[in-house]
Design a protein around this motif. Structure first.
Motif, PDB file in Angstrom:
ATOM      1  N   ALA A 135       0.827  -1.204   0.000  1.00 13.30           N
ATOM      2  CA  ALA A 135       0.000   0.000   0.000  1.00 13.30           C
ATOM      3  C   ALA A 135       0.862   1.255   0.000  1.00 13.30           C
ATOM      4  O   ALA A 135       0.537   2.258  -0.644  1.00 13.30           O
ATOM      5  N   LEU A 136       1.982   1.188   0.724  1.00 14.55           N
ATOM      6  CA  LEU A 136       2.905   2.318   0.724  1.00 14.55           C
ATOM      7  C   LEU A 136       3.502   2.533  -0.667  1.00 14.55           C
ATOM      8  O   LEU A 136       3.680   3.672  -1.113  1.00 14.55           O
ATOM      9  N   GLY A 137       3.785   1.425  -1.351  1.00  8.07           N
ATOM     10  CA  GLY A 137       4.300   1.539  -2.714  1.00  8.07           C
ATOM     11  C   GLY A 137       3.305   2.221  -3.643  1.00  8.07           C
ATOM     12  O   GLY A 137       3.690   3.041  -4.487  1.00  8.07           O
ATOM     13  N   LEU A 138       2.001   1.907  -3.492  1.00 10.06           N
ATOM     14  CA  LEU A 138       0.981   2.572  -4.308  1.00 10.06           C
ATOM     15  C   LEU A 138       0.893   4.050  -3.972  1.00 10.06           C
ATOM     16  O   LEU A 138       0.734   4.896  -4.860  1.00 10.06           O
ATOM     17  N   ALA A 139       0.971   4.375  -2.668  1.00  9.76           N
ATOM     18  CA  ALA A 139       0.919   5.777  -2.265  1.00  9.76           C
ATOM     19  C   ALA A 139       2.099   6.566  -2.812  1.00  9.76           C
ATOM     20  O   ALA A 139       1.954   7.699  -3.280  1.00  9.76           O
ATOM     21  N   VAL A 140       3.285   5.966  -2.765  1.00  4.97           N
ATOM     22  CA  VAL A 140       4.484   6.640  -3.273  1.00  4.97           C
ATOM     23  C   VAL A 140       4.396   6.812  -4.790  1.00  4.97           C
ATOM     24  O   VAL A 140       4.798   7.857  -5.331  1.00  4.97           O
ATOM     25  N   SER A 283       1.131  -2.916  -6.332  1.00  4.28           N
ATOM     26  CA  SER A 283      -0.086  -3.673  -6.648  1.00  4.28           C
ATOM     27  C   SER A 283       0.110  -5.160  -6.407  1.00  4.28           C
ATOM     28  O   SER A 283      -0.724  -5.821  -5.769  1.00  4.28           O
ATOM     29  N   LEU A 284       1.212  -5.713  -6.916  1.00  2.00           N
ATOM     30  CA  LEU A 284       1.472  -7.140  -6.738  1.00  2.00           C
ATOM     31  C   LEU A 284       1.660  -7.497  -5.266  1.00  2.00           C
ATOM     32  O   LEU A 284       1.173  -8.533  -4.796  1.00  2.00           O
ATOM     33  N   THR A 285       2.353  -6.627  -4.526  1.00  2.00           N
ATOM     34  CA  THR A 285       2.583  -6.898  -3.102  1.00  2.00           C
ATOM     35  C   THR A 285       1.278  -6.914  -2.327  1.00  2.00           C
ATOM     36  O   THR A 285       1.049  -7.776  -1.472  1.00  2.00           O
ATOM     37  N   VAL A 286       0.393  -5.956  -2.616  1.00  2.00           N
ATOM     38  CA  VAL A 286      -0.909  -5.920  -1.945  1.00  2.00           C
ATOM     39  C   VAL A 286      -1.711  -7.174  -2.263  1.00  2.00           C
ATOM     40  O   VAL A 286      -2.325  -7.789  -1.372  1.00  2.00           O
ATOM     41  N   LEU A 287      -1.733  -7.584  -3.531  1.00  2.00           N
ATOM     42  CA  LEU A 287      -2.515  -8.760  -3.915  1.00  2.00           C
ATOM     43  C   LEU A 287      -1.973 -10.027  -3.248  1.00  2.00           C
ATOM     44  O   LEU A 287      -2.753 -10.887  -2.807  1.00  2.00           O
ATOM     45  N   VAL A 288      -0.646 -10.151  -3.166  1.00  2.00           N
ATOM     46  CA  VAL A 288      -0.061 -11.313  -2.497  1.00  2.00           C
ATOM     47  C   VAL A 288      -0.440 -11.320  -1.014  1.00  2.00           C
ATOM     48  O   VAL A 288      -0.823 -12.361  -0.459  1.00  2.00           O
ATOM     49  N   ALA A 289      -0.340 -10.158  -0.366  1.00  2.00           N
ATOM     50  CA  ALA A 289      -0.676 -10.072   1.055  1.00  2.00           C
ATOM     51  C   ALA A 289      -2.140 -10.416   1.300  1.00  2.00           C
ATOM     52  O   ALA A 289      -2.462 -11.156   2.241  1.00  2.00           O
ATOM     53  N   MET A 290      -3.042  -9.921   0.467  1.00  2.00           N
ATOM     54  CA  MET A 290      -4.462 -10.213   0.648  1.00  2.00           C
ATOM     55  C   MET A 290      -4.753 -11.685   0.390  1.00  2.00           C
ATOM     56  O   MET A 290      -5.595 -12.291   1.052  1.00  2.00           O
ATOM     57  N   GLY A 291      -4.055 -12.275  -0.586  1.00  2.00           N
ATOM     58  CA  GLY A 291      -4.226 -13.711  -0.817  1.00  2.00           C
ATOM     59  C   GLY A 291      -3.803 -14.525   0.397  1.00  2.00           C
ATOM     60  O   GLY A 291      -4.464 -15.506   0.766  1.00  2.00           O
ATOM     61  N   LEU A 292      -2.696 -14.142   1.028  1.00  2.00           N
ATOM     62  CA  LEU A 292      -2.245 -14.838   2.236  1.00  2.00           C
ATOM     63  C   LEU A 292      -3.236 -14.668   3.387  1.00  2.00           C
ATOM     64  O   LEU A 292      -3.472 -15.605   4.157  1.00  2.00           O
ATOM     65  N   LEU A 293      -3.825 -13.471   3.496  1.00  2.00           N
ATOM     66  CA  LEU A 293      -4.813 -13.247   4.554  1.00  2.00           C
ATOM     67  C   LEU A 293      -6.040 -14.124   4.357  1.00  2.00           C
ATOM     68  O   LEU A 293      -6.585 -14.679   5.317  1.00  2.00           O
ATOM     69  N   MET A 294      -6.482 -14.254   3.128  1.00  2.00           N
ATOM     70  CA  MET A 294      -7.681 -15.054   2.862  1.00  2.00           C
ATOM     71  C   MET A 294      -7.449 -16.535   3.133  1.00  2.00           C
ATOM     72  O   MET A 294      -8.406 -17.278   3.384  1.00  2.00           O
ATOM     73  N   ARG A 295      -6.214 -16.973   3.104  1.00  2.00           N
ATOM     74  CA  ARG A 295      -5.914 -18.384   3.396  1.00  2.00           C
ATOM     75  C   ARG A 295      -5.843 -18.642   4.892  1.00  2.00           C
ATOM     76  O   ARG A 295      -5.842 -19.791   5.317  1.00  2.00           O
ATOM     77  N   ARG A 296      -5.781 -17.577   5.676  1.00  2.00           N
ATOM     78  CA  ARG A 296      -5.649 -17.737   7.130  1.00  2.00           C
ATOM     79  C   ARG A 296      -7.030 -17.825   7.780  1.00  2.00           C
ATOM     80  O   ARG A 296      -7.400 -17.011   8.591  1.00  2.00           O
ATOM     81  N   GLU A 297      -7.831 -18.812   7.409  1.00  2.00           N
ATOM     82  CA  GLU A 297      -9.152 -18.980   7.988  1.00  2.00           C
ATOM     83  C   GLU A 297      -9.057 -19.955   9.155  1.00  2.00           C
ATOM     84  O   GLU A 297      -9.129 -21.171   9.003  1.00  2.00           O
ATOM     85  N   ARG A 298      -8.898 -19.384  10.341  1.00  2.00           N
ATOM     86  CA  ARG A 298      -8.767 -20.216  11.532  1.00  2.00           C
ATOM     87  C   ARG A 298      -9.816 -19.790  12.526  1.00  2.00           C
ATOM     88  O   ARG A 298     -10.476 -18.761  12.373  1.00  2.00           O
ATOM     89  N   PRO A 299     -10.017 -20.555  13.619  1.00  2.00           N
ATOM     90  CA  PRO A 299     -11.032 -20.201  14.595  1.00  2.00           C
ATOM     91  C   PRO A 299     -10.768 -18.847  15.210  1.00  2.00           C
ATOM     92  O   PRO A 299      -9.660 -18.315  15.189  1.00  2.00           O
TER      93      PRO A 299
END
Length: 304
Positions: A135-140, A283-299
């Motif tokens: 996100a910082l990369g997009l802002a810059v 853009s790529l960094t944000v998409l990778v991070a969001m993909g990792l977050l979506m895989r973290r489906e835990r209790p």
């Protein structure tokens, strides 16, 4: 009776949240120059009006007097963020504010640890840091295109306090749910927190803004205000409260990383020539991070 929200449904809802928030910025830009705090109070009033029918039919609509301080504190978080944002807009650069805003998910994670609604560990902070970097990369990239510069002064300090305030909002919501203080209905929680925040922001607007300017509001301004109240306030905060029941505060707030990505896509549609290679790493960094977050489906994290 409230239906339990699965992590997958919560993630999908927050994707919609990111799209709606990203679309709200062009709508705000089309409005005339009007008192911002008073406009926000009106937006929240419209949002509460839209949520009234759904919230009043839900169990626990009328809060007990013991719950009022918590709703007031949640409303204060909203008022603190919007008040700090509008004040800092005249005392800080856009790049500085965008840079500081990427700290919100990490702040939410740390505050969540304090109230024991986040689990200690390194994986989530690492993913949040990756998303913040993107996100910082997009802002810059945007600031580089517009000739912006990074600095830290009084305006940035005030906005950072606003970032702490908005990070605390989902933490308090999660803590209230985990301890059984807040009702299960996302509509009820959204209604009362927006109502409290709207009253506080409105009082500040009455004190510092020329309300007579609101009389110059055009029909287009009114239509945009209704749109923002319904979609950028009522629906987005409801989606956030809904996701808070299934996800931790750090994950919920991390979807803010997608907002500049949505803004970039809108810019690409409107002016393709303005998008260059400088936008690609973020853009790529944000998409990778969001993909990792979506895989973290835990209790859910344990209650305090």
């Amino acid at each position: 009776m409230s239906v339990a929200v699965t992590p997958a449904a919560a993630h999908l809802g927050m994707l919609l949240w990111a799209v709606l928030v990203g679309l709200s910025f062009p709508a705000v830009g089309l409005m005339s120059e009007l008192p911002p705090l008073s406009l926000t109070a009106l937006r929240f009033a419209i949002a509460c009006g839209a949520l009234w029918w759904l919230a009043r039919r839900s169990p626990g609509f009328l809060p007990s007097w013991r719950l009022l301080p918590l709703y007031a504190l949640m409303g204060l978080c909203l008022a603190g963020f919007f008040g700090a944002m509008f004040w800092a807009a005249h005392h800080a650069t856009a790049l500085s504010m965008a840079t500081l805003y990427v700290t919100v998910p990490l702040l939410a994670f740390l505050l969540g640890l304090g109230l024991r609604v986040e689990r200690p560990g390194w994986r989530l902070p690492a993913v949040l840091a990756l998303g913040a970097l993107g996100a910082l990369g997009l802002a810059v990239a945007e600031a580089w295109q517009q000739g912006g510069r990074l600095r830290f002064g009084v305006g940035e300090a005030v906005f950072f306090l606003g970032c702490v305030s908005t990070a605390l909002y989902p933490v308090l919501s999660k803590w209230g749910l985990a301890t059984g203080r807040l009702p299960a209905s996302a509509a009820v929680r959204t209604f009362w927190s927006l109502g409290a925040g709207g009253v506080l922001i409105g009082l500040v607007g009455l004190a510092v803004e020329p309300l007579g300017v609101l009389a110059t509001m055009s029909a287009r301004d009114l239509a945009l205000l209704v749109y923002l109240g319904l979609f950028s306030s009522a629906l987005t905060f409801w989606l956030m409260q809904r996701a808070t029941a299934a996800l931790t505060p750090g994950v919920v707030t991390a979807y803010g990383y997608l907002v500049p990505f949505v803004s970039m896509l809108l810019l690409f549609v409107q002016s393709p020539a303005r998008i260059g290679w400088a936008w690609l790493p973020g853009s790529l960094t944000v998409l990778v991070a969001m993909g990792l977050l979506m895989r973290r489906e835990r209790p859910e994290a344990p209650a305090g």
